[in-house]
Every structure is written in structure tokens, then in C-alpha cells.
Design a protein around this motif. Sequence first.
Motif, short mmCIF file in Angstrom:
data_model
loop_
_atom_site.label_atom_id
_atom_site.label_comp_id
_atom_site.label_asym_id
_atom_site.label_seq_id
_atom_site.Cartn_x
_atom_site.Cartn_y
_atom_site.Cartn_z
N VAL A 1 34.27 -24.70 5.93
CA VAL A 1 34.23 -23.84 4.75
C VAL A 1 34.61 -22.41 5.13
CG1 VAL A 1 32.67 -22.76 3.07
CG2 VAL A 1 32.56 -25.23 3.45
N GLN A 2 34.03 -21.93 6.21
CA GLN A 2 34.31 -20.56 6.63
C GLN A 2 35.79 -20.38 6.97
OE1 GLN A 2 32.11 -18.92 10.16
NE2 GLN A 2 31.00 -17.82 8.55
N ALA A 3 36.42 -21.44 7.46
CA ALA A 3 37.83 -21.35 7.85
C ALA A 3 38.78 -21.28 6.65
CB ALA A 3 38.21 -22.55 8.73
N GLU B 1 41.76 -15.04 -1.34
CA GLU B 1 42.94 -14.23 -1.61
C GLU B 1 43.71 -14.75 -2.82
OE1 GLU B 1 45.21 -14.15 1.98
OE2 GLU B 1 43.69 -12.98 3.08
N ARG B 2 43.74 -16.07 -3.01
CA ARG B 2 44.42 -16.66 -4.16
C ARG B 2 43.52 -16.71 -5.38
NH1 ARG B 2 45.48 -20.90 -0.52
NH2 ARG B 2 44.39 -22.33 -1.91
N ARG B 3 42.21 -16.46 -5.16
CA ARG B 3 41.21 -16.60 -6.22
C ARG B 3 41.29 -17.98 -6.88
NH1 ARG B 3 38.55 -11.93 -6.99
NH2 ARG B 3 37.54 -12.73 -8.87
N ALA C 1 28.04 -22.04 -4.09
CA ALA C 1 28.68 -22.15 -5.40
C ALA C 1 28.53 -20.84 -6.18
CB ALA C 1 28.08 -23.32 -6.19
N HIS C 2 27.37 -20.20 -6.07
CA HIS C 2 27.18 -18.91 -6.73
C HIS C 2 28.03 -17.83 -6.06
CE1 HIS C 2 23.89 -20.31 -9.24
NE2 HIS C 2 23.28 -20.80 -8.17
N GLU C 3 27.96 -17.80 -4.74
CA GLU C 3 28.63 -16.75 -3.96
C GLU C 3 30.14 -16.76 -4.13
OE1 GLU C 3 29.12 -16.01 0.83
OE2 GLU C 3 27.18 -16.66 0.04
N LEU C 4 30.73 -17.95 -4.07
CA LEU C 4 32.19 -18.05 -4.11
C LEU C 4 32.73 -18.12 -5.54
CD1 LEU C 4 33.01 -20.37 -1.07
CD2 LEU C 4 32.85 -17.88 -1.19
N ILE D 1 36.47 -19.57 -6.67
CA ILE D 1 36.41 -20.78 -5.84
C ILE D 1 35.25 -21.65 -6.33
CG2 ILE D 1 36.14 -21.68 -3.50
CD1 ILE D 1 37.01 -18.88 -2.50
N ARG D 2 35.53 -22.91 -6.62
CA ARG D 2 34.49 -23.84 -7.05
C ARG D 2 33.96 -24.62 -5.85
NH1 ARG D 2 38.49 -24.59 -10.93
NH2 ARG D 2 39.07 -26.61 -10.06
N VAL D 3 32.67 -24.89 -5.84
CA VAL D 3 32.02 -25.62 -4.75
C VAL D 3 31.20 -26.75 -5.37
CG1 VAL D 3 30.64 -25.45 -2.66
CG2 VAL D 3 31.89 -23.44 -3.49
#
Length: 247
Positions: free
Chosen positions: A107-109, A116-118, A155-158, A163-165
Motif C-alpha cells: 500500500v505504501q508503495a 498524484e492522480r487522485r 479508507a478515511h485517510e486516502l 483513493i478508495r480502499v
Amino acid sequence: MKTVLITGSSSGYGLETARHFHDLGWNVIATMRRPSPGILPASDRIKLVALDVTRADSIAHAVEQAGPIDVLVNNAGIGVIGAFEATSMQTVREVFEANTFGAMAMVQAVIPQMRERRAGTIVNVTSSVTLASMPLAAAYTASKTAVEGFTGSLAHELGAFGIRVKLVEPGYCPTTRFAENGAERMNGLIPDTYADYARPIFDAFARPQATTQPQDVAQAIWRAAHDVSDQLHFPAGADAVALAGPR
């Protein structure tokens, strides 16, 4: 054309998911520790890439080879069944390295390029043991439950960056290589003092009332990857759906 990167694609859920996304027109980066030509159709939309999710250099190399990733599916993992009393902390750490920290590292990678692409979706595959605890699987359950909490927070953070999680929670699948892949580390994990207790549990494993098939999981991952709602949990298989109940 969109691209999905799937970890743990050599068999079971990962292999079926790679086939499913390919059949539906996606580019597929099928990753595994030791790529095996021939397990997937020969196609210019499938790339087999070596990946060990416990190694930072291997993760960086795989993500670089993949290019822009629209969906990351964290499916790689190892299983262990046995009495916790007999399970060494080294084995517990191995389970967490693959199942929990490996997913986190993947995930971090991919976050920077998705941020950047949102845009982008991360699908973390856990297990129905997070829905209903089972005996003789304490270390495995702990590793998968940690991923559930991680995913919910993420999911909240991203979400703020487009970004969906999502979580996919497969039920019990007797056709996966769960036991085979963990056989060596499970040696001696059912000591004689646990034999009478373990016997009916293993008998129940051999005759499950309901099971999950790899295609059930592939379809759930596909739904999760395309879901634009706030739904987080996607149980896969009739047994997992029954355990999850109404949400």
C-alpha cells in the motif's frame, strides 16, 4: 485500458482474480515469488512479475515494472493452523510479515502515484476468520484482523485524495494451497496434549457445510474494485456472507 496488480497470483484466489480481470479487458500484473510461465494465458495484457512482499527491494522493483496502477489487490499471504502454545514467536512474526506488513508495504508503495492522480483503488483480501473466530488459528486470525483495522482507517485517510480502499473477506475454500503453503511451519503445532481437541475440528474442515470457491473471491474483488460507494466490507462466498450478516 486499466491495470491491476495482484499479489499472490500463483494459485487460488490470486490466480483466479488475474484470469477474471484479464477476461474482462484489463492489463494484469500477476505477481508471485517465483513466476511460473503457463499458469495464465499467453497475452500481451498479462505480465508475470517476481515479488516477495516481505522485501522492500522486491516491492519497489515490481511496482516500477507495473507502471501506473489503477487497482492494487493485496492477496499474498501464508497460513498457519495449530495450537498457539506450540507456535514459536518466529512463526508468528513470519505470518505477520507476509499477511500484515507485506500488505502495508505494498500500500505504501502505490499511494504516491495514486495520490498524484487522485484516483485508484486498494483491495485488501483478509478472511472470514475476522467475521467469526475459529480455534487453532490465533496467529493467522490476528494477522488478518490487523489488516481489517488498517484498511478501515486507511479508507478515511486516502478517501480525501480520491483513493478508495476496500476489504474482501473470503470464506473457507478447501481447494486453495493454504495448508500446503504452510505445511513446513506447521510441523509440530498440534502436540499430543491437543490431539483430542483438534481431531473434531479437522474433521469439520474436511466436511464443511458451505465453502467458497476461487471464482467467488475473484468476483467479489472485481465488485470491490469498481465500487464507488462507502461500502468497506465485501464478504466472498455463501459461508462468509452468512457470517457477515446484515451490515
